[in-house]
Write a protein that holds these residues in place. Sequence first.
Motif, mmCIF file in Angstrom:
data_model
loop_
_atom_site.group_PDB
_atom_site.id
_atom_site.type_symbol
_atom_site.label_atom_id
_atom_site.label_comp_id
_atom_site.label_asym_id
_atom_site.label_seq_id
_atom_site.Cartn_x
_atom_site.Cartn_y
_atom_site.Cartn_z
ATOM 1 N N PRO A 44 12.281 84.823 91.014
ATOM 2 C CA PRO A 44 11.152 84.088 91.611
ATOM 3 C C PRO A 44 11.279 82.572 91.477
ATOM 4 O O PRO A 44 10.862 81.831 92.362
ATOM 5 N N LEU A 45 11.896 82.105 90.378
ATOM 6 C CA LEU A 45 12.091 80.664 90.210
ATOM 7 C C LEU A 45 13.081 80.125 91.237
ATOM 8 O O LEU A 45 12.884 79.045 91.799
ATOM 9 N N LEU A 51 12.101 77.430 98.443
ATOM 10 C CA LEU A 51 10.946 77.103 99.296
ATOM 11 C C LEU A 51 10.582 75.633 99.191
ATOM 12 O O LEU A 51 10.307 74.979 100.195
ATOM 13 N N LEU A 52 10.572 75.104 97.964
ATOM 14 C CA LEU A 52 10.191 73.700 97.770
ATOM 15 C C LEU A 52 11.250 72.742 98.287
ATOM 16 O O LEU A 52 10.935 71.616 98.672
ATOM 17 N N SER A 53 12.498 73.164 98.301
ATOM 18 C CA SER A 53 13.583 72.298 98.760
ATOM 19 C C SER A 53 13.795 72.377 100.264
ATOM 20 O O SER A 53 14.514 71.550 100.819
ATOM 21 N N ALA A 54 13.195 73.351 100.904
ATOM 22 C CA ALA A 54 13.370 73.528 102.348
ATOM 23 C C ALA A 54 12.720 72.360 103.092
ATOM 24 O O ALA A 54 11.761 71.759 102.609
ATOM 25 N N ASP A 61 2.522 80.638 96.457
ATOM 26 C CA ASP A 61 1.242 81.248 96.097
ATOM 27 C C ASP A 61 0.880 80.863 94.661
ATOM 28 O O ASP A 61 1.687 80.305 93.920
ATOM 29 N N GLU A 62 -0.345 81.160 94.272
ATOM 30 C CA GLU A 62 -0.846 80.731 92.971
ATOM 31 C C GLU A 62 -0.051 81.346 91.818
ATOM 32 O O GLU A 62 0.245 80.672 90.824
ATOM 33 N N VAL A 68 6.046 78.866 87.676
ATOM 34 C CA VAL A 68 6.835 77.629 87.638
ATOM 35 C C VAL A 68 6.268 76.684 86.577
ATOM 36 O O VAL A 68 7.014 76.102 85.784
ATOM 37 N N ALA A 69 4.946 76.552 86.525
ATOM 38 C CA ALA A 69 4.319 75.650 85.548
ATOM 39 C C ALA A 69 4.594 76.112 84.117
ATOM 40 O O ALA A 69 4.960 75.300 83.256
ATOM 41 N N ASP A 70 4.435 77.406 83.856
ATOM 42 C CA ASP A 70 4.679 77.918 82.508
ATOM 43 C C ASP A 70 6.135 77.755 82.093
ATOM 44 O O ASP A 70 6.431 77.325 80.974
#
Length: 136
Positions: A44-45, A51-54, A61-62, A68-70
């Motif tokens: 998932p990471l 997704l963020l680099s696209a 999603d939350e 990612v935050a944890d």
Amino acid sequence: MPLLNTVIPSPSTVPPPFDDARVQLLRSLLADRDWSQASVLRQPLQQALALLSAPGGGALDEATWLLVADETARYLDFRRLRNLEAQLRGCPPEALQYTRADWEAARMAEAALESHLRQVRLGSYAPEAVPMFRIH
């Protein structure tokens, strides 16, 4: 009233990929040989990073944002302790063999020390005074 010198973006212009400190940290986390995750976490990471680099930056999603935050918070603490351990040993952090298991053991030791210090602050090593007994 129209604004003078307004710039209207061309429709063919593709926005740059979403690339801020969080994405850089996520890249670093996934590339670090000493910070290993279970495949249940790693996949998932990697998907979140893709997704963020696209182009246009994808939406997460939350649950993925929380993951990612944890994981990035844990990784930042790992880097803090790895740097501290390298300073104590007098070597650069890259030369130190410091793994996620070492970090978890160090966190447990820090928690035990913090608990001990809290008990010392709240209590005393000296025994409690015995009340005076007097015969009149």
